[in-house]
Design an enzyme around this catalytic site. Structure first.
Site, mmCIF file in Angstrom:
data_model
loop_
_atom_site.group_PDB
_atom_site.id
_atom_site.type_symbol
_atom_site.label_atom_id
_atom_site.label_comp_id
_atom_site.label_asym_id
_atom_site.label_seq_id
_atom_site.Cartn_x
_atom_site.Cartn_y
_atom_site.Cartn_z
ATOM 1 C CD GLU A 40 2.352 -3.135 10.089
ATOM 2 O OE1 GLU A 40 2.981 -4.106 10.171
ATOM 3 O OE2 GLU A 40 1.351 -2.711 10.577
ATOM 4 C CG HIS A 78 0.825 -0.399 5.413
ATOM 5 N ND1 HIS A 78 -0.427 -0.866 5.262
ATOM 6 C CD2 HIS A 78 0.966 -0.085 6.551
ATOM 7 C CE1 HIS A 78 -1.284 -0.499 6.321
ATOM 8 N NE2 HIS A 78 -0.275 -0.186 7.348
ATOM 9 C CG HIS A 116 -3.089 3.520 7.976
ATOM 10 N ND1 HIS A 116 -2.936 3.698 9.443
ATOM 11 C CD2 HIS A 116 -2.439 2.722 7.977
ATOM 12 C CE1 HIS A 116 -2.211 2.888 9.877
ATOM 13 N NE2 HIS A 116 -1.758 2.029 8.867
ATOM 14 C CG HIS A 172 -4.039 -1.966 9.422
ATOM 15 N ND1 HIS A 172 -3.450 -2.680 10.041
ATOM 16 C CD2 HIS A 172 -3.229 -0.780 9.069
ATOM 17 C CE1 HIS A 172 -2.244 -2.206 10.018
ATOM 18 N NE2 HIS A 172 -2.165 -0.838 9.533
HETATM 19 P P1 13P Z 1 5.185 2.621 11.337
HETATM 20 O O1 13P Z 1 5.041 4.238 11.684
HETATM 21 O O2 13P Z 1 6.046 1.724 12.227
HETATM 22 O O3 13P Z 1 5.544 2.506 9.827
HETATM 23 O O4 13P Z 1 3.634 1.991 11.476
HETATM 24 C C1 13P Z 1 2.792 2.649 10.926
HETATM 25 C C2 13P Z 1 1.734 1.795 10.444
HETATM 26 O O5 13P Z 1 0.994 1.957 9.545
HETATM 27 C C3 13P Z 1 1.554 0.534 11.368
HETATM 28 O O6 13P Z 1 0.577 -0.245 10.676
#
Ligand code: 13P
Length: 231
Positions: free
Chosen positions: A86, A105, A107, A172
Site C-alpha cells: 500500500e 492503515h 484491518h 477492506h
Molecule cells: P502489506 O503487508 O503489503 O503492507 O499489505 C497489507 C495490507 O493491509 C494490504 O491492504
C-alpha cells in the site's frame, strides 16, 4: 508516543514505526501482516517516507525492515525489503496533504465489517456520536472498493479522506492520518471504537443523529481545545 514526538535519527524513527505497528496489534486494531504504518521522513533534502515492509507481521518486523521511499521517485528507496503493497496510498497522501506526518492503515474488525455494508459504503458512519468530529467532518466517509495495493485504491482513499483525517475502506478496513505517529494511531483506535459503538447501537435500534448545527459546535469546541493545549 507524545503528540509532539520528534525523532533525531532515522533509527529512532524506524524504531517508533515498529512500536506503533506493534501497538496496533496489541490494541486489537490490526492483526498479522495486515495493515501498514508510515512516517514522513526526508533524506538528504529529498522528500520521503519510512513505511513498514510488505507481508511481515508486527511481531517479526524490526527497525532494519522498515523501507525508506522517495515521494517523487518511488524507485529511489532502500532495498532490504519490499515496501508495503500500500505504499502508493501512503505516498499519495503525503504528497497531497502536507499536514500529515504519519499514516496508519488497519484491518480493524468493526471498521472493516461495517465497511462491507452497502449502506455504509454509500453514506459512511453518520454523526451518531459527537466524537465522529475527530475524523474531521460530520460523518466518516467510506472509500469505494478497489483492489489492494493499486493506484485506484490510493485515489479512492484520497477522495474519501479529502479535508478529513480518516476514512473507512469498502470491504477492506480503515486509514487514519495525523501530524505524528501517536496522533495517527490514536485516531485509528478512535475510528474503530466509534464503529464498535455504532454497531452496538444499531443492534438495539436506530440511533438518533446529531444535527449539522450541533456538529459545528463540536468542531468549534475541539478547535478551542487544541488551541489551549498548544498554548
Ligand atoms: P502489506 O503487508 O503489503 O503492507 O499489505 C497489507 C495490507 O493491509 C494490504 O491492504
Amino acid at each position: 508516543m507524545s503528540a509532539a514526538e520528534r525523532f533525531v535519527t532515522e533509527n529512532d524513527a524506524r524504531a517508533a514505526i515498529v512500536a506503533a505497528y506493534r501497538h496496533a496489534q496489541e490494541w486489537g486494531i490490526n492483526q498479522g501482516s495486515a495493515g501498514n504504518v508510515s512516517l514522513r521522513w526526508d533524506r538528504g533534502g529529498r522528500e520521503g517516507m519510512l513505511v513498514t515492509p510488505a507481508a511481515l507481521g508486527a511481531g517479526e518486523t524490526t527497525p532494519e525492515d522498515i523501507v525508506w521511499l522517495c515521494l517523487d521517485d518511488p524507485e529511489a528507496r532502500s532495498r532490504a525489503r519490499a515496501p508495503s503493497s500500500e505504499w502508493r496510498l501512503h505516498r499519495d497522501l503525503y504528497l497531497a496533504r502536507p499536514e500529515f506526518g504519519a499514516i496508519v492503515h488497519a484491518h480493524s474488525s468493526f471498521a472493516a465489517s461495517l465497511a462491507c455494508l452497502p449502506e455504509v459504503q454509500r453514506a459512511g458512519i453518520p454523526a451518531f456520536h459527537y466524537m465522529i468530529a475527530v475524523a474531521g467532518g460530520n460523518d466518516i466517509r467510506c472509500a469505494r472498493y478497489e483492489t489492494f495495493g493499486t493506484q485506484e485504491l490510493s485515489q479512492a482513499i484520497a477522495e474519501a479522506i479529502d479535508a478529513r483525517a480518516a476514512c473507512l475502506m469498502a470491504n477492506h478496513g480503515q486509514t487514519a492520518a495525523g501530524a505524528t505517529l501517536g496522533a495517527a494511531l490514536a485516531l485509528a483506535l478512535e475510528v474503530e471504537t466509534l464503529c464498535r459503538m455504532y454497531w452496538q447501537a444499531r443492534q438495539l435500534g436506530e440511533p438518533s443523529l446529531l444535527s449539522d448545527e450541533e456538529m459545528s459546535r463540536v468542531h468549534a469546541q475541539f478547535a478551542a481545545r487544541a488551541l489551549s493545549a498548544g498554548s
